[in-house]
Design an enzyme around this catalytic site. Structure first.
Site, PDB file in Angstrom:
ATOM      1  CG  HIS A  85      16.149 -14.731  44.953  1.00 47.29           C
ATOM      2  ND1 HIS A  85      16.889 -13.661  44.650  1.00 47.29           N
ATOM      3  CD2 HIS A  85      16.978 -15.690  45.180  1.00 47.29           C
ATOM      4  CE1 HIS A  85      18.110 -13.984  45.558  1.00 47.29           C
ATOM      5  NE2 HIS A  85      17.936 -15.055  45.909  1.00 47.29           N
ATOM      6  CG  ASN A 116      27.517  -2.992  40.455  1.00 47.62           C
ATOM      7  OD1 ASN A 116      26.869  -1.893  40.531  1.00 47.62           O
ATOM      8  ND2 ASN A 116      27.141  -3.941  41.320  1.00 47.62           N
ATOM      9  CB  CYS A 171      -0.970 -24.892  44.795  1.00 44.75           C
ATOM     10  SG  CYS A 171      -2.130 -25.572  45.781  1.00 44.75           S
ATOM     11  NE  ARG A 219       8.147  -6.136  43.082  1.00 43.29           N
ATOM     12  CZ  ARG A 219       9.205  -7.214  43.380  1.00 43.29           C
ATOM     13  NH1 ARG A 219       9.045  -7.983  44.693  1.00 43.29           N
ATOM     14  NH2 ARG A 219      10.200  -7.186  42.989  1.00 43.29           N
ATOM     15  CD  GLN A 267      21.388 -12.068  43.064  1.00 44.17           C
ATOM     16  OE1 GLN A 267      21.233 -11.735  44.310  1.00 44.17           O
ATOM     17  NE2 GLN A 267      22.431 -11.652  42.407  1.00 44.17           N
ATOM     18  CG  ASN A 268      17.053  -9.608  38.108  1.00 48.85           C
ATOM     19  OD1 ASN A 268      17.407  -9.369  39.426  1.00 48.85           O
ATOM     20  ND2 ASN A 268      17.682  -9.126  36.960  1.00 48.85           N
ATOM     21  CB  THR A 316      24.245  -8.856  41.836  1.00 51.67           C
ATOM     22  OG1 THR A 316      23.907  -9.385  43.140  1.00 51.67           O
ATOM     23  CG2 THR A 316      25.438  -9.498  41.698  1.00 51.67           C
ATOM     24  CB  SER A 317      24.048  -5.201  46.088  1.00 52.09           C
ATOM     25  OG  SER A 317      23.337  -6.110  46.517  1.00 52.09           O
TER      26      SER A 317
HETATM   27  P1  NAD Z   1      20.317  -5.136  44.505  1.00 55.17           P
HETATM   28  O1  NAD Z   1      19.204  -4.066  44.433  1.00 55.17           O
HETATM   29  O2  NAD Z   1      20.820  -5.388  45.863  1.00 55.17           O
HETATM   30  O3  NAD Z   1      21.555  -4.327  43.768  1.00 55.17           O
HETATM   31  C1  NAD Z   1      21.482  -3.835  42.705  1.00 55.17           C
HETATM   32  C2  NAD Z   1      22.811  -3.620  42.050  1.00 55.17           C
HETATM   33  O4  NAD Z   1      22.808  -3.416  40.556  1.00 55.17           O
HETATM   34  C3  NAD Z   1      23.904  -2.497  42.791  1.00 55.17           C
HETATM   35  O5  NAD Z   1      24.796  -2.992  43.073  1.00 55.17           O
HETATM   36  C4  NAD Z   1      23.673  -1.489  41.784  1.00 55.17           C
HETATM   37  O6  NAD Z   1      25.098  -0.715  41.887  1.00 55.17           O
HETATM   38  C5  NAD Z   1      23.829  -2.247  40.533  1.00 55.17           C
HETATM   39  N1  NAD Z   1      23.257  -1.358  39.228  1.00 55.17           N
HETATM   40  C6  NAD Z   1      22.267  -0.570  39.360  1.00 55.17           C
HETATM   41  N2  NAD Z   1      22.075  -0.094  38.011  1.00 55.17           N
HETATM   42  C7  NAD Z   1      23.079  -0.788  37.178  1.00 55.17           C
HETATM   43  C8  NAD Z   1      23.435  -0.653  35.847  1.00 55.17           C
HETATM   44  N3  NAD Z   1      22.665  -0.005  34.984  1.00 55.17           N
HETATM   45  N4  NAD Z   1      24.229  -1.583  35.329  1.00 55.17           N
HETATM   46  C9  NAD Z   1      24.822  -2.398  36.290  1.00 55.17           C
HETATM   47  N5  NAD Z   1      24.805  -2.541  37.611  1.00 55.17           N
HETATM   48  C10 NAD Z   1      23.736  -1.618  38.148  1.00 55.17           C
HETATM   49  O7  NAD Z   1      20.040  -6.347  43.869  1.00 55.17           O
HETATM   50  P2  NAD Z   1      20.479  -8.019  43.827  1.00 55.17           P
HETATM   51  O8  NAD Z   1      21.865  -8.188  44.366  1.00 55.17           O
HETATM   52  O9  NAD Z   1      19.885  -8.677  42.700  1.00 55.17           O
HETATM   53  O10 NAD Z   1      19.539  -8.335  45.196  1.00 55.17           O
HETATM   54  C11 NAD Z   1      18.228  -7.730  45.485  1.00 55.17           C
HETATM   55  C12 NAD Z   1      17.407  -9.007  45.453  1.00 55.17           C
HETATM   56  O11 NAD Z   1      15.987  -8.276  45.116  1.00 55.17           O
HETATM   57  C13 NAD Z   1      17.342 -10.160  44.595  1.00 55.17           C
HETATM   58  O12 NAD Z   1      17.055 -10.989  45.560  1.00 55.17           O
HETATM   59  C14 NAD Z   1      16.391 -10.122  43.573  1.00 55.17           C
HETATM   60  O13 NAD Z   1      15.440 -11.356  43.543  1.00 55.17           O
HETATM   61  C15 NAD Z   1      15.275  -9.096  44.265  1.00 55.17           C
HETATM   62  N6  NAD Z   1      14.911  -7.984  43.106  1.00 55.17           N
HETATM   63  C16 NAD Z   1      14.483  -8.349  41.980  1.00 55.17           C
HETATM   64  C17 NAD Z   1      14.319  -7.335  40.935  1.00 55.17           C
HETATM   65  C18 NAD Z   1      13.804  -8.032  39.513  1.00 55.17           C
HETATM   66  O14 NAD Z   1      13.658  -8.923  39.327  1.00 55.17           O
HETATM   67  N7  NAD Z   1      14.177  -6.978  38.507  1.00 55.17           N
HETATM   68  C19 NAD Z   1      14.101  -6.092  41.296  1.00 55.17           C
HETATM   69  C20 NAD Z   1      14.303  -5.644  42.531  1.00 55.17           C
HETATM   70  C21 NAD Z   1      14.786  -6.858  43.466  1.00 55.17           C
END
Ligand code: NAD
Length: 247
Positions: free
Chosen positions: A120, A216, A128, A70, A102-103, A191-192
Site C-alpha cells: 500500500h 492475531n 509526482c 499522520r 500492508q503498512n 491483519t484483519s
Molecule cells: P486492520 O486495522 O484492518 O486490522 C488490524 C488487525 O490487527 C486486526 O485483525 C486486529 O485484531 C489485529 N491486531 C491488533 N493488535 C494486534 C497485536 N498486538 N498483535 C497481533 N494482531 C493485532 O489492518 P489491516 O488488515 O492491515 O488493514 C488495514 C489497512 O489500513 C491496510 O490497508 C493498511 O495499509 C492501512 N493501515 C496501515 C497502518 C500502518 O501503516 N501502521 C495503520 C492503519 C491502517
C-alpha cells in the site's frame, strides 16, 4: 499456547522458503492506531473519507495536512519486538525470505528488513502527479505550499500511498502473489484479512499447500486458511518463536 509456539518454531526451522504478511496490528504496540477498532485515526475525519483520490482532488490541502499529521505520529514511533523478530527471520532465511506488508509506516525498514513489498505504499514517499517519480524527501513536508511541488519537475505531488478504490502497483502485487505461491511456510501477522487483494494472499499460499500460520489477537478473515492460529499479541509471541527458531 506453549505447544503451539514450539510447534510453529519447529515448522519454521524445517521450512525452506518463508513469506510473511503483516498488517496494522503489528504496529499497534508502536503506538500507531489500526484503521479498525476503537482508537480512530483522527477525531474529526474518517480515514475512508480522506484516503481517496476524490477527496484529494476536492481538497488537496486538507488531505496533505492529514498525511502530515499522520506522518508526525508515525515518525515518533519506533519498531517494536515483533518488527525486530521479523528482521531476525530475514537474517536466517536470507534470499528465501519475503516480507509483504500492508503498512505504510516504514517500521519494518527501520527494524532492518530489506526484502519488503510495501503493498500500500509508504507514507514517507512522495509521488509526482506529473512525472510519476516516487522518492523519499523529508524536506518536502516542511513546504508551506500544499500540495508541495515536485523537486524534479515542479508538478503537484501526493503521498505515495494506495487510496481506497485505487489499484496496487502491478509489479509489487505480482511479486507478492509469486512469493505467496512459492513459499512452504506463510506467516500472517496482525491483519484483519478484509482488505483486498492482500486478503487473498494467505489463500494463495494455502492453495499450494504451504503451511499457513496466523498470529492475531482475535480470529480474522485469514483464520479459515490457517493451519495454526495463535491468538496473542505479535510483540509478545513472535520474539519467543524466533528465539526457538534460532536455538
Ligand atoms: P486492520 O486495522 O484492518 O486490522 C488490524 C488487525 O490487527 C486486526 O485483525 C486486529 O485484531 C489485529 N491486531 C491488533 N493488535 C494486534 C497485536 N498486538 N498483535 C497481533 N494482531 C493485532 O489492518 P489491516 O488488515 O492491515 O488493514 C488495514 C489497512 O489500513 C491496510 O490497508 C493498511 O495499509 C492501512 N493501515 C496501515 C497502518 C500502518 O501503516 N501502521 C495503520 C492503519 C491502517
Amino acid at each position: 499456547m506453549e505447544e503451539k509456539i514450539k510447534s510453529v518454531a519447529e515448522r519454521i526451522k524445517k521450512s525452506n522458503k518463508l513469506t510473511v504478511l503483516t498488517g496494522a496490528g503489528i504496529s499497534k504496540a508502536s503506538g500507531i492506531p489500526t484503521f479498525r477498532g476503537k482508537d480512530g485515526l483522527w477525531n474529526k475525519y474518517s480515514p475512508s473519507e480522506l484516503a481517496t483520490y476524490q477527496a484529494f482532488s476536492k481538497n488537496p490541502k486538507l488531505v496533505w495536512s492529514w498525511y502530515n499529521y499522520r506522518r508526525k505520529i508515525i515518525k515518533s514511533a519506533k519498531p517494536n519486538a515483533a518488527h525486530y523478530a521479523i528482521y531476525e527471520l530475514e537474517k536466517i532465511f536470507k534470499d528465501n525470505f519475503t516480507l509483504i506488508t500492508q503498512n505504510i509506516d516504514s517500521l519494518h525498514r527501520r527494524a532492518g528488513n530489506k526484502n519488503i513489498l510495501e503493498l500500500h505504499g509508504n507514507i514517507f514517499q512522495t509521488k509526482c502527479l506529473i512525472c510519476d517519480k516516487v522518492y523519499f524527501d523529508d524536506k518536502i513536508y516542511e513546504e508551506e505550499e500544499l500540495p508541495p511541488r515536485c523537486r524534479f519537475c515542479g508538478g503537484k505531488t501526493r503521498p505515495n500511498v494506495v487510496w481506497f478504490g485505487e489499484n496496487l502497483d502491478r509489479n509489487i502485487l505480482d511479486a507478492a502473489m509469486a512469493a505467496s505461491a512459492q513459499c512452504d511456510l506463510f506467516l500472517c501477522v496482525g491483519t484483519s484479512g478484509v482488505v483486498q487483494p492482500a486478503a487473498s494472499l494467505p489463500k494463495i499460499a494455502a492453495d499450494i499447500r504451504a503451511y499457513v500460520v496466523e498470529i492475531n489477537v482475535e480470529y480474522s478473515g485469514v483464520s479459515i486458511y490457517a493451519d495454526e492460529v495463535i491468538i496473542a499479541k505479535a510483540e509478545e509471541v513472535l520474539p519467543r518463536i524466533v528465539d526457538l527458531v534460532k536455538d
